[in-house]
Write a protein that holds these residues in place. Sequence first.
Motif, PDB file in Angstrom:
ATOM      1  N   ASP A  72       0.752  -1.222  -0.273  1.00 21.75           N
ATOM      2  CA  ASP A  72      -0.216  -0.216  -0.368  1.00 21.75           C
ATOM      3  C   ASP A  72       1.027   1.086  -0.100  1.00 21.75           C
ATOM      4  N   ALA A  73       0.614   1.778  -0.721  1.00 22.82           N
ATOM      5  CA  ALA A  73       1.559   3.318  -1.160  1.00 22.82           C
ATOM      6  C   ALA A  73       2.773   2.918  -1.240  1.00 22.82           C
ATOM      7  N   PRO A  74       3.416   2.307  -1.768  1.00 21.34           N
ATOM      8  CA  PRO A  74       5.263   1.982  -1.585  1.00 21.34           C
ATOM      9  C   PRO A  74       5.512   3.116  -1.822  1.00 21.34           C
ATOM     10  N   LYS A  75       7.505   2.805  -0.673  1.00 23.30           N
ATOM     11  CA  LYS A  75       7.964   3.991  -1.118  1.00 23.30           C
ATOM     12  C   LYS A  75       9.118   4.071  -2.173  1.00 23.30           C
ATOM     13  N   TYR A  80      14.176  -8.632  -7.300  1.00 20.09           N
ATOM     14  CA  TYR A  80      13.566  -9.767  -5.867  1.00 20.09           C
ATOM     15  C   TYR A  80      14.454 -11.141  -7.175  1.00 20.09           C
ATOM     16  N   PHE A  81      15.737 -11.550  -6.703  1.00 17.80           N
ATOM     17  CA  PHE A  81      16.262 -13.048  -7.391  1.00 17.80           C
ATOM     18  C   PHE A  81      16.553 -14.205  -6.739  1.00 17.80           C
ATOM     19  N   HIS A  82      15.062 -14.942  -7.111  1.00 23.67           N
ATOM     20  CA  HIS A  82      15.347 -16.008  -6.041  1.00 23.67           C
ATOM     21  C   HIS A  82      16.533 -16.863  -5.827  1.00 23.67           C
ATOM     22  N   GLY A  83      16.280 -17.833  -5.607  1.00 26.06           N
ATOM     23  CA  GLY A  83      17.674 -19.083  -5.338  1.00 26.06           C
ATOM     24  C   GLY A  83      17.320 -20.656  -6.338  1.00 26.06           C
ATOM     25  N   ASN A  84      17.825 -21.488  -6.172  1.00 30.92           N
ATOM     26  CA  ASN A  84      17.984 -22.320  -7.356  1.00 30.92           C
ATOM     27  C   ASN A  84      17.289 -23.306  -7.410  1.00 30.92           C
ATOM     28  N   ALA A  85      15.520 -23.526  -6.558  1.00 30.91           N
ATOM     29  CA  ALA A  85      14.820 -24.228  -6.540  1.00 30.91           C
ATOM     30  C   ALA A  85      13.501 -23.741  -6.543  1.00 30.91           C
ATOM     31  N   ARG A  86      12.727 -24.684  -7.010  1.00 34.10           N
ATOM     32  CA  ARG A  86      11.459 -24.908  -7.170  1.00 34.10           C
ATOM     33  C   ARG A  86      11.177 -23.727  -8.169  1.00 34.10           C
ATOM     34  N   ASN A  87      10.021 -22.452  -7.505  1.00 33.85           N
ATOM     35  CA  ASN A  87       9.665 -21.412  -8.610  1.00 33.85           C
ATOM     36  C   ASN A  87       9.536 -20.155  -7.558  1.00 33.85           C
ATOM     37  N   ILE A  99       7.164  -5.883   2.149  1.00 33.93           N
ATOM     38  CA  ILE A  99       6.233  -5.513   1.741  1.00 33.93           C
ATOM     39  C   ILE A  99       6.067  -4.426   3.148  1.00 33.93           C
ATOM     40  N   ASP A 100       5.983  -5.069   4.275  1.00 34.30           N
ATOM     41  CA  ASP A 100       6.585  -4.387   5.447  1.00 34.30           C
ATOM     42  C   ASP A 100       7.230  -3.553   5.962  1.00 34.30           C
ATOM     43  N   HIS A 101       8.118  -3.001   4.978  1.00 39.62           N
ATOM     44  CA  HIS A 101       9.135  -1.894   4.461  1.00 39.62           C
ATOM     45  C   HIS A 101       8.948  -1.344   4.487  1.00 39.62           C
ATOM     46  N   GLY A 102       7.518  -1.335   3.273  1.00 40.16           N
ATOM     47  CA  GLY A 102       6.294  -0.074   2.474  1.00 40.16           C
ATOM     48  C   GLY A 102       7.512  -0.178   1.538  1.00 40.16           C
ATOM     49  N   TYR A 103       7.968  -1.838   0.731  1.00 45.00           N
ATOM     50  CA  TYR A 103       8.569  -1.629  -0.928  1.00 45.00           C
ATOM     51  C   TYR A 103       7.462  -3.036  -1.450  1.00 45.00           C
ATOM     52  N   SER A 104       6.951  -2.350  -2.485  1.00 49.91           N
ATOM     53  CA  SER A 104       6.289  -3.438  -3.339  1.00 49.91           C
ATOM     54  C   SER A 104       7.754  -4.541  -3.803  1.00 49.91           C
ATOM     55  N   VAL A 105       6.747  -5.854  -3.990  1.00 48.10           N
ATOM     56  CA  VAL A 105       8.431  -6.523  -4.776  1.00 48.10           C
ATOM     57  C   VAL A 105       8.268  -7.358  -6.018  1.00 48.10           C
ATOM     58  N   LEU A 106       8.927  -7.475  -6.877  1.00 45.37           N
ATOM     59  CA  LEU A 106       9.063  -7.428  -8.682  1.00 45.37           C
ATOM     60  C   LEU A 106       9.552  -8.804  -8.688  1.00 45.37           C
ATOM     61  N   MET A 107       8.898 -10.507  -8.216  1.00 45.04           N
ATOM     62  CA  MET A 107       9.804 -11.286  -8.266  1.00 45.04           C
ATOM     63  C   MET A 107       9.433 -12.561 -10.131  1.00 45.04           C
ATOM     64  N   ASP A 143      16.693   6.005  -7.854  1.00 49.53           N
ATOM     65  CA  ASP A 143      16.712   5.453  -6.424  1.00 49.53           C
ATOM     66  C   ASP A 143      16.018   4.397  -5.635  1.00 49.53           C
ATOM     67  N   SER A 144      14.523   4.646  -6.050  1.00 51.74           N
ATOM     68  CA  SER A 144      13.479   4.281  -5.128  1.00 51.74           C
ATOM     69  C   SER A 144      13.392   2.231  -5.325  1.00 51.74           C
ATOM     70  N   ILE A 145      14.607   2.010  -6.706  1.00 49.63           N
ATOM     71  CA  ILE A 145      14.568   0.180  -6.955  1.00 49.63           C
ATOM     72  C   ILE A 145      16.161  -0.353  -5.751  1.00 49.63           C
ATOM     73  N   LEU A 146      15.519  -1.212  -5.323  1.00 50.34           N
ATOM     74  CA  LEU A 146      16.441  -2.006  -4.670  1.00 50.34           C
ATOM     75  C   LEU A 146      16.333  -3.267  -5.153  1.00 50.34           C
ATOM     76  N   LEU A 147      17.449  -3.942  -5.357  1.00 41.81           N
ATOM     77  CA  LEU A 147      17.828  -5.030  -6.643  1.00 41.81           C
ATOM     78  C   LEU A 147      18.507  -5.926  -5.030  1.00 41.81           C
ATOM     79  N   TYR A 148      17.277  -7.709  -5.296  1.00 39.08           N
ATOM     80  CA  TYR A 148      18.050  -8.241  -4.394  1.00 39.08           C
ATOM     81  C   TYR A 148      18.167  -9.665  -4.624  1.00 39.08           C
TER      82      TYR A 148
END
Length: 267
Positions: A72-75, A80-87, A99-107, A143-148
């Motif tokens: 909601d109202a993301p800052k 997000y780039f996940h590990g080697n298993a499943r999906n 999300i609890d820290h105010g970020y939407s997540v694209l996976m 400056d509002s995008i984190l690469l994780y």
Amino acid sequence: MFRKLKLRPILSWILAIYLIGGVVLYFLQKKLIFHPEPLSADYTFKYDIPFEEMRIRLNDKATLSAVLFKADAPKGMVVYFHGNARNISKYASKAKHFIDHGYSVLMMDYPGYGKSTGPLTEAAIYANALEMYRVARKFFPPDSILLYGRSLGTGVAAQLATVRDCKRLVLEAPYYNMTDMAMRMAPIYPYGYMLEYKFPTDEYLPKVTAPIVIIHGTDDHTIPLTSGKKLERFLKPGDKFIPIPGADHNNLDNYPAYGKALDIALQ
């Protein structure tokens, strides 16, 4: 002379076993590195968090599948780039942290994972990651995008951070490079020549200008802390390496220190 003749067949057998082992490792490397779980195109994702499924047609043979988890109202947005298993489904619960820290997540899913299709190559993974960044830029400035990146995804996130600007690069349980990981299995082969998948995180980090945070469990039995610690020498002033005492590869969430590390990473 007799002893030399007797040794020759033994040495020949040793050489033959060594060569056969190398051939087996070469042809099995994809199966050893990647453990995908494909999903049918009509599979229905179900998550407790508000989300939007994305299907991006890359070409006639490749489709990129991704899920956008909405705050909601993301800052900002975490790519997000996940590990080697499943999906994606295995890692969807991670989205709540962000999300609890105010970020939407694209996976996204890698080729062959989930609903993503196409060749499973290192180049294709990097290209798909770049496509995810393009999607993120439709919503937020750099400056509002984190690469994780987590585990396998740390090399992917690090490579993307060398070619695109971001607020921060966060690596969770990273490896030095794929050769370093292979040496743990059988340290007798020239993996630098054998591996098709390099993921050289050590070559990428010196080129990253964004702030970097590395998080790694001290009891990680999948990617040892020693592999991640070797990346510490590439960190800039202000970058952080945060060990999580006692944590293994898949139980970081169980440790309060991990939550504190995320507070730092997701500022």
